[in-house]
Motif scaffolding. Sequence first.
Motif, PDB file in Angstrom:
ATOM      1  N   PHE A 252       0.845  -1.198   0.000  1.00 33.46           N
ATOM      2  CA  PHE A 252       0.000   0.000   0.000  1.00 33.46           C
ATOM      3  C   PHE A 252       0.884   1.253   0.000  1.00 33.46           C
ATOM      4  N   GLY A 253       0.679   2.106  -1.001  1.00 36.33           N
ATOM      5  CA  GLY A 253       1.453   3.335  -1.092  1.00 36.33           C
ATOM      6  C   GLY A 253       2.800   3.184  -1.771  1.00 36.33           C
ATOM      7  N   ARG A 254       3.163   1.984  -2.203  1.00 38.26           N
ATOM      8  CA  ARG A 254       4.463   1.782  -2.854  1.00 38.26           C
ATOM      9  C   ARG A 254       4.446   2.426  -4.239  1.00 38.26           C
ATOM     10  N   PRO A 255       5.562   3.080  -4.635  1.00 32.67           N
ATOM     11  CA  PRO A 255       5.636   3.667  -5.988  1.00 32.67           C
ATOM     12  C   PRO A 255       5.408   2.606  -7.059  1.00 32.67           C
ATOM     13  N   PHE A 256       4.760   3.010  -8.138  1.00 32.34           N
ATOM     14  CA  PHE A 256       4.384   2.039  -9.159  1.00 32.34           C
ATOM     15  C   PHE A 256       5.565   1.618 -10.019  1.00 32.34           C
ATOM     16  N   GLY A 257       6.483   2.508 -10.252  1.00 32.28           N
ATOM     17  CA  GLY A 257       7.672   2.136 -11.019  1.00 32.28           C
ATOM     18  C   GLY A 257       7.673   2.636 -12.441  1.00 32.28           C
ATOM     19  N   ILE A 258       6.496   2.802 -13.050  1.00 31.50           N
ATOM     20  CA  ILE A 258       6.387   3.417 -14.374  1.00 31.50           C
ATOM     21  C   ILE A 258       5.262   4.441 -14.306  1.00 31.50           C
ATOM     22  N   ASP A 259       5.144   5.232 -15.358  1.00 27.71           N
ATOM     23  CA  ASP A 259       4.047   6.194 -15.427  1.00 27.71           C
ATOM     24  C   ASP A 259       2.720   5.438 -15.347  1.00 27.71           C
ATOM     25  N   TYR A 260       1.900   5.798 -14.362  1.00 30.87           N
ATOM     26  CA  TYR A 260       0.681   5.025 -14.105  1.00 30.87           C
ATOM     27  C   TYR A 260      -0.298   5.105 -15.280  1.00 30.87           C
ATOM     28  N   ALA A 261      -0.339   6.264 -15.932  1.00 37.29           N
ATOM     29  CA  ALA A 261      -1.235   6.381 -17.086  1.00 37.29           C
ATOM     30  C   ALA A 261      -0.810   5.440 -18.208  1.00 37.29           C
ATOM     31  N   ASP A 262       0.489   5.216 -18.357  1.00 32.98           N
ATOM     32  CA  ASP A 262       0.954   4.258 -19.369  1.00 32.98           C
ATOM     33  C   ASP A 262       0.458   2.857 -19.041  1.00 32.98           C
ATOM     34  N   PHE A 263       0.517   2.483 -17.756  1.00 32.88           N
ATOM     35  CA  PHE A 263      -0.029   1.180 -17.364  1.00 32.88           C
ATOM     36  C   PHE A 263      -1.511   1.090 -17.690  1.00 32.88           C
ATOM     37  N   LEU A 264      -2.263   2.145 -17.383  1.00 33.88           N
ATOM     38  CA  LEU A 264      -3.700   2.117 -17.632  1.00 33.88           C
ATOM     39  C   LEU A 264      -4.000   1.928 -19.117  1.00 33.88           C
ATOM     40  N   ARG A 265      -3.198   2.548 -19.958  1.00 35.58           N
ATOM     41  CA  ARG A 265      -3.408   2.384 -21.400  1.00 35.58           C
ATOM     42  C   ARG A 265      -3.098   0.952 -21.849  1.00 35.58           C
TER      43      ARG A 265
END
Length: 590
Positions: A252-265
């Motif tokens: 919980f709260g850990r940085p995602f590591g890549i741009d989150y919007a890129d993951f969503l796409r």
Amino acid sequence: MADVNVTSDMIGRDRAVGASNFWVEIFSVAVFASAVSVLRTGFVFGLTNNLYHLPIVAGLYNEPQYADDRFIQSLRYFASGVWLILSGVERYFDNVPLLFLVLFFLSRLLSFVGFLCCASLLGITEQRDRIVFSLILCFVAFLDGYSYAGSGGLFINTFTHSEMANGVALLAIYFAARGRFTAAAIAVGITFFINAFFAVWLVLPLALIGIHFLLQRNMTIGELSSRVLIGLALCLPLAFAVLYGFLANPEFGRPFGIDYADFLRQYFPGHMLIDSMAPSEIVGLLAVTAIGALAFFALRQTAAELRVAYVGAILVYLIGVVVPFVTRSPFILNLHFLRSSTVIHLLAGLAIAALATKWLRRGKDATFLPTCLIVLFLSFDGWGSLAFVVAALVYALRTMESGPAPSYQRATGHLVLAATVFVAYPFAIRTDFNFNRICNEAIEEWGAVGAWARNNTPLNAMFLTPRRPGLDGSEVSTADMALDRASVFEYVSHRRVWIDHKRGGTSMWMPSYYQTWRSRLTDVDGLNSLDERLAYASRNGIGYVIDICQGPDAQSGALYRTKRLCVFSAGASEPTARKDASSVTERSPG
């Protein structure tokens, strides 16, 4: 003084009886409407997001073969109170499809209770009107399936927790519109327990209702605050259960590591990113919003609080449009603001069904024929029919004061209503029935493969399932889409699955899973033949490959097959493990 006391007691009893009758009448119509609505949408066990739910119900994360399966272990932190309650319930109630059907019906029932309560504020108070209102709602096409430009669940054909929140959200709005802010706060707390981000969407609409009460001097800020605080305090245990689920997650709260919007796409941007929406989706939502706005305008003599809530729902969605351009914070984007188009759909459906019900009463007025046409075209899907509803609404509003309609218009209106009830509504039921039949056939095949795997493979066996159809750009049939829904396989088989696209959602609360999901999915999506899939499985220690049966030659080497699914051995060496003979479930390969 005695007479005054007697009169006061009588008034109190009358109010209690009136309130009791109100809820009995609401509930009786809601039961009837839910039955019709379920007939219209149908029910399918094991679709889409049930991929997350069924392992929780089966408690798969407690079984030894899943000790190092990051997807299954992540489901311990799937923090919806519904699934916290249902975790491992299969040990006590083994007919999970029946359980889901019952919960599915109760969820739909809750939605109609919410709709009917809100409709009472719009003048739908007679039992006949409630029935007509509910029937119209059952066949409003923009309430069937998922919301435009946000993909929030409305009247869908499977059970998930998010759709349970629809009815509770409507009740929260109803209680706030009645000035019962303690009850409204409790409803928000229950919504939070069911689906946390849905509760967040309600804050602004309810806050605007509260401001409306203050501006109308119907309540002081002290009274409003105390009522809200009492309701929230009563909901603390529910909130704590969900918050504990979030906070217990080690990531919980850990940085995602890549741009989150890129993951969503890469995964599914439909809940969060407006620039990923198809133009038809945006046009559809604009049309639904316009229908709701016009209907609330026509109903402006009643329930200003509902109009205020509608404005609040639109503002929440507009916040969702802007948020991705301001921040890429996973915490904020995970509030799924665009999915709040669900609330716009619900309130627009409420308003147009209430308005149509009231105008149908005026059978001799000039609004009768356009109202009949509105009811008809509301049952058709697509933004073209929505545009027609908007045009008919505008025309009806312009002719409201025109007096009685000619007899030929009234006769035409009755013919349109007859066509709606006896042609359009059965057609809608049949369309959904045919789709559900295809889905059920696919679910049965996957269930049969799962039962075979549980009976005939080692406990630690790993399976590679078919890749998503349409990756090569070819047109995908409904049957192929349905067969891609492998949600029940792992639940039935208790055997591990290497990867599939849907599992990527786990990355939202377990960021470390992203790299596993992305790398495996990229590899698997690049495999273009059964031989390539078998070779890949062998290299990665995957014992079995499930593929779409391609022909007699391919099928001849299958260990097991259904009508369209074939299971092949990849010849990979797997850890020796006993078969799960103690809990084998006999299922027909049908």
